[in-house]
Scaffold this motif. Structure first.
Motif, PDB file in Angstrom:
ATOM      1  N   VAL A  35       0.840  -1.200   0.000  1.00  0.00           N
ATOM      2  CA  VAL A  35       0.000   0.000   0.000  1.00  0.00           C
ATOM      3  C   VAL A  35       0.878   1.255   0.000  1.00  0.00           C
ATOM      4  O   VAL A  35       0.700   2.159  -0.825  1.00  0.00           O
ATOM      5  CB  VAL A  35      -0.938   0.013   1.227  1.00  0.00           C
ATOM      6  N   ILE A  36       1.829   1.294   0.914  1.00  0.00           N
ATOM      7  CA  ILE A  36       2.716   2.454   1.034  1.00  0.00           C
ATOM      8  C   ILE A  36       3.889   2.361   0.070  1.00  0.00           C
ATOM      9  O   ILE A  36       4.403   3.371  -0.399  1.00  0.00           O
ATOM     10  CB  ILE A  36       3.226   2.576   2.487  1.00  0.00           C
ATOM     11  N   GLY A  37       4.310   1.135  -0.233  1.00  0.00           N
ATOM     12  CA  GLY A  37       5.475   0.963  -1.107  1.00  0.00           C
ATOM     13  C   GLY A  37       6.748   0.766  -0.313  1.00  0.00           C
ATOM     14  O   GLY A  37       6.809   1.017   0.888  1.00  0.00           O
ATOM     15  N   ARG A  38       7.793   0.303  -0.993  1.00  0.00           N
ATOM     16  CA  ARG A  38       9.057  -0.017  -0.328  1.00  0.00           C
ATOM     17  C   ARG A  38       9.797   1.238   0.139  1.00  0.00           C
ATOM     18  O   ARG A  38      10.279   1.316   1.260  1.00  0.00           O
ATOM     19  CB  ARG A  38       9.981  -0.791  -1.286  1.00  0.00           C
ATOM     20  N   ARG A  39       9.863   2.209  -0.746  1.00  0.00           N
ATOM     21  CA  ARG A  39      10.690   3.399  -0.510  1.00  0.00           C
ATOM     22  C   ARG A  39      10.199   4.199   0.688  1.00  0.00           C
ATOM     23  O   ARG A  39      10.963   4.495   1.624  1.00  0.00           O
ATOM     24  CB  ARG A  39      10.671   4.237  -1.780  1.00  0.00           C
ATOM     25  N   TRP A  40       8.925   4.558   0.695  1.00  0.00           N
ATOM     26  CA  TRP A  40       8.404   5.395   1.769  1.00  0.00           C
ATOM     27  C   TRP A  40       8.271   4.627   3.074  1.00  0.00           C
ATOM     28  O   TRP A  40       8.438   5.201   4.160  1.00  0.00           O
ATOM     29  CB  TRP A  40       7.058   6.002   1.359  1.00  0.00           C
ATOM     30  N   LEU A  41       7.976   3.320   3.009  1.00  0.00           N
ATOM     31  CA  LEU A  41       7.885   2.547   4.238  1.00  0.00           C
ATOM     32  C   LEU A  41       9.266   2.359   4.870  1.00  0.00           C
ATOM     33  O   LEU A  41       9.415   2.433   6.096  1.00  0.00           O
ATOM     34  CB  LEU A  41       7.248   1.184   3.962  1.00  0.00           C
ATOM     35  N   ALA A  42      10.284   2.139   4.038  1.00  0.00           N
ATOM     36  CA  ALA A  42      11.652   2.040   4.568  1.00  0.00           C
ATOM     37  C   ALA A  42      12.076   3.369   5.185  1.00  0.00           C
ATOM     38  O   ALA A  42      12.664   3.398   6.280  1.00  0.00           O
ATOM     39  CB  ALA A  42      12.618   1.645   3.454  1.00  0.00           C
ATOM     40  N   PHE A  43      11.771   4.451   4.504  1.00  0.00           N
ATOM     41  CA  PHE A  43      12.091   5.780   5.039  1.00  0.00           C
ATOM     42  C   PHE A  43      11.375   6.020   6.363  1.00  0.00           C
ATOM     43  O   PHE A  43      11.992   6.388   7.370  1.00  0.00           O
ATOM     44  CB  PHE A  43      11.690   6.862   4.027  1.00  0.00           C
ATOM     45  N   GLY A  44      10.060   5.814   6.369  1.00  0.00           N
ATOM     46  CA  GLY A  44       9.276   6.110   7.559  1.00  0.00           C
ATOM     47  C   GLY A  44       9.683   5.272   8.756  1.00  0.00           C
ATOM     48  O   GLY A  44       9.843   5.792   9.866  1.00  0.00           O
ATOM     49  N   SER A  45       9.864   3.972   8.550  1.00  0.00           N
ATOM     50  CA  SER A  45      10.193   3.099   9.682  1.00  0.00           C
ATOM     51  C   SER A  45      11.580   3.399  10.237  1.00  0.00           C
ATOM     52  O   SER A  45      11.785   3.367  11.458  1.00  0.00           O
ATOM     53  CB  SER A  45      10.088   1.629   9.262  1.00  0.00           C
ATOM     54  N   MET A  46      12.540   3.713   9.369  1.00  0.00           N
ATOM     55  CA  MET A  46      13.881   4.036   9.848  1.00  0.00           C
ATOM     56  C   MET A  46      13.905   5.366  10.600  1.00  0.00           C
ATOM     57  O   MET A  46      14.501   5.478  11.682  1.00  0.00           O
ATOM     58  CB  MET A  46      14.869   4.074   8.688  1.00  0.00           C
ATOM     59  N   VAL A  47      13.269   6.377  10.045  1.00  0.00           N
ATOM     60  CA  VAL A  47      13.269   7.696  10.697  1.00  0.00           C
ATOM     61  C   VAL A  47      12.497   7.655  12.010  1.00  0.00           C
ATOM     62  O   VAL A  47      12.932   8.237  13.022  1.00  0.00           O
ATOM     63  CB  VAL A  47      12.680   8.759   9.751  1.00  0.00           C
ATOM     64  N   ILE A  48      11.369   6.952  12.030  1.00  0.00           N
ATOM     65  CA  ILE A  48      10.601   6.832  13.272  1.00  0.00           C
ATOM     66  C   ILE A  48      11.422   6.100  14.330  1.00  0.00           C
ATOM     67  O   ILE A  48      11.426   6.476  15.512  1.00  0.00           O
ATOM     68  CB  ILE A  48       9.264   6.114  13.010  1.00  0.00           C
ATOM     69  N   SER A  49      12.146   5.065  13.912  1.00  0.00           N
ATOM     70  CA  SER A  49      13.040   4.369  14.844  1.00  0.00           C
ATOM     71  C   SER A  49      14.071   5.333  15.419  1.00  0.00           C
ATOM     72  O   SER A  49      14.340   5.339  16.626  1.00  0.00           O
ATOM     73  CB  SER A  49      13.744   3.205  14.140  1.00  0.00           C
ATOM     74  N   GLY A  50      14.642   6.165  14.545  1.00  0.00           N
ATOM     75  CA  GLY A  50      15.624   7.145  15.004  1.00  0.00           C
ATOM     76  C   GLY A  50      15.034   8.145  15.968  1.00  0.00           C
ATOM     77  O   GLY A  50      15.649   8.490  16.993  1.00  0.00           O
ATOM     78  N   LEU A  51      13.817   8.612  15.684  1.00  0.00           N
ATOM     79  CA  LEU A  51      13.173   9.600  16.559  1.00  0.00           C
ATOM     80  C   LEU A  51      12.870   9.004  17.931  1.00  0.00           C
ATOM     81  O   LEU A  51      13.063   9.662  18.964  1.00  0.00           O
ATOM     82  CB  LEU A  51      11.889  10.114  15.901  1.00  0.00           C
TER      83      LEU A  51
END
Length: 587
Positions: A433-449
């Motif tokens: 639904v979200i796609g690979r690129r944006w889901l990888a970005f979102g999950s990594m950045v949220i993990s960092g935050l």
């Protein structure tokens, strides 16, 4: 996991053959529409042998022991080398006193009334005892501890090799170094057993890697020095993560395409997660690091039964020209699933298999250096390596930092590991639904935050809760990484490219024990480093093209052209990504 792409052939046909072809297209065999030359890949055979019948279900269940082996190899060292929070110098002359009296008399206190861990009063204890006073004098000289320490086993209620060999104070980096040595073994093991898997088959590689883990794991229980322990852990590292991943690849090959996402994610979410959650309680249950090591190592010997239970990879057999053996395995699958492969399909399968074998020989002509010869593919390859290194660092960093979160290490590890299950479920529901690129970005950045936020709240439950949420987020990224890479690399270089990325991740994880060890300098430093790596990794993911819904590139030229025309904000929510990819695939 290497995937064979479907190839389309366009041939001019004589006029009088058109009607024959139309008849073939409308002929049904066993209820399945028969089309001319429809077996272009092994995946086209699944309608005749079953996508997820009893044969595939059996293989799915057979993944259970190998998932346990993987969890034991990967995580067990944490509970062999864990050190209790409180320790102090042991004074031989005072051993007749109670623990509290001994510590109060011999150990200096810090400004916040905590006992020093590495310092002891340097006095003649026989004279002190003759004086009859058990009250220390703050003016006594102080020295570093020499040989032996005492430990408060309240938080870690058993001896570990770290406590037995006094890996504290000037030797407190030994557990981190031993863990780094383990990952050095993983690099060597990846190369050795990858070569064995390609040369001699997947099944021999499965047996070899697990037997290495078994023998070296048993040897670990008899280690009596830092160097003997490191040698054994290096050899155990040979089994990481091939003890499971090769089996994982074999099973995925025999599962129909529409079931692969389920099998791939549930085998990790259920089997691996459950095994990992058991580990701390096994350690507590046996309360002896040597017995614990044996309990988590001896089961790997069961891998000797692999040739009796697990089929060889049909794709590997075909690549070796052993087509009849591959067909024999597929016929067994057919029988167990109560299916029937028509004779015409078997004949066509043999022809297709010969083409696949020739294609494999062509692929062998390429080397990993071809990933870096053209500009766009070179840039993408570098970004994929950087992304996987960041993901590996953040994931393994959160795994090994549980002991520095201020809570019970056994319970914290269990809760943090259990987040793998909901993370995998979330991935299954959102990836397409979200796609690979944006889901990888979102999950990594949220993990960092979450990692950053964990350093701003009180130490203990608030900090640990946020750190565990960071672990949950990076679990999603970890399970995206390899699939994303496989979809962006060309068929002719996919296996070598994934191997390169995987080994780069091994190199990155060598640093993780020292990131965790940096807590001895400043308690918040590991989480700050993991947070920064999470944000960096997320930004790297955004530099890659989206691959959702696109045909995977086959040639180097296809890979070079892949994603042209995509904008920064493009995603599955608009048609531009899909349309662009379709145009690219026609270039």
């Amino acid at each position: 996991m290497e995937s064979h792409e479907k190839t389309a052939k366009i041939a001019a046909e004589p006029r009088d053959l058109v009607d024959v072809n139309l008849e073939l297209e409308n002929t049904k065999i066993n209820g399945i529409t028969r089309k001319n030359r429809q077996l272009k890949d092994l995946d086209d055979l699944f309608p005749y042998i079953g996508d997820f019948g009893w044969y595939q279900r059996m293989l799915f269940l057979l993944m259970i022991p190998y998932a346990f082996f993987f969890a034991f190899v990967y995580f067990s060292q944490i509970f062999m080398t864990v050190v209790p929070a409180e320790h102090w110098c042991f004074v031989q002359e005072l051993q007749h006193l109670s623990v509290e009296d001994r510590r109060h008399l011999s150990i200096p206190q810090t400004s916040d009334a905590q006992y020093e861990k590495c310092l002891v009063y340097d006095v003649d204890w026989s004279k002190v005892l003759e004086g009859g006073s058990l009250t220390p004098n703050a003016t006594w000289p102080i020295k570093k501890c020499q040989e032996k320490w005492e430990f408060n086993f309240t938080d870690v209620p058993y001896e570990t090799i770290a406590t037995q060999l006094s890996w504290v104070c000037d030797r407190d980096e030994y557990p981190a170094t031993a863990q780094a040595v383990f990952f050095c073994g993983a690099i060597v093991g990846g190369l050795i057993f990858g070569w064995i898997a390609d040369k001699f088959g997947r099944v021999p590689a499965i047996v070899g890697t697990n037997m290495a883990g078994f023998l070296a794991g048993v040897g670990t229980a008899f280690a009596n020095s830092f160097w003997s322990f490191c040698l054994c852990r290096f050899l155990v590292g040979l089994a990481y993560d091939n003890c499971f991943v090769i089996m994982y690849i074999v099973v995925i090959e025999y599962v129909g395409p529409k079931w692969r996402t389920f099998v791939a994610n549930m085998s990790i979410a259920v089997y691996f997660t459950f095994a990992a959650c058991l580990l701390p309680w096994i350690a507590l249950g046996v309360s002896d690091w040597k017995i614990y090591t044996l309990v988590t190592s001896v089961p790997l010997v069961l891998s000797i039964f692999t040739p009796c239970l697990v089929p060889e990879s049909a794709r590997w057999l075909i690549a070796q020209g052993r087509i009849d053996e591959a067909l024999g395995i597929l016929k067994k699958c057919e029988r167990m699933n109560r299916k029937k492969i028509p004779d015409e399909i078997i004949k066509e399968f043999k022809e297709t298999a010969e083409e696949i074998a020739r294609a494999e020989q062509e692929i062998a002509q390429y080397s990993v250096l071809d990933l870096f010869r053209s500009p766009r593919l070179r840039r993408r390859s570098v970004l994929l390596v950087l992304l996987w290194m960041c993901v590996s660092l953040v994931f393994d960093g959160h795994v090994r930092n549980v002991g520095a979160l201020g809570l019970d290490v056994f319970l914290t590890f269990t809760v943090a590991t259990a987040t793998e299950f909901p993370a995998d479920l979330l991935l299954v529901l959102t990836l397409d639904v979200i796609g690979r690129r944006w889901l990888a970005f979102g999950s990594m950045v949220i993990s960092g935050l979450f990692s950053f936020l964990a350093t701003t709240v009180p130490f203990g439950l608030p900090s640990a809760s946020l750190a565990i949420l960071g672990r949950f987020s990076v679990n999603v990224s970890y399970n995206i990484g390899m699939q994303f890479a496989a979809e962006l690399l060309p068929t002719v270089l996919r296996a070598q490219g994934l191997a390169l990325i995987h080994i780069a991740g091994y190199f990155a994880t060598i640093l993780v024990p020292y990131i965790v060890y940096s807590a001895t300098v400043w308690s918040s430093l590991p989480l700050l480093i993991l947070g920064a790596l999470g944000v960096v990794g997320g930004c790297v993911a955004l530099m890659l093209p989206e691959s959702l819904g696109a045909d995977m590139p086959q040639s180097v030229r296809d890979a070079e052209d892949f994603g042209r025309g995509q904008g920064f904000w493009d995603g599955p929510w608009n048609r531009k990504v899909s349309d662009t990819k379709n145009e690219t695939s026609q270039v």
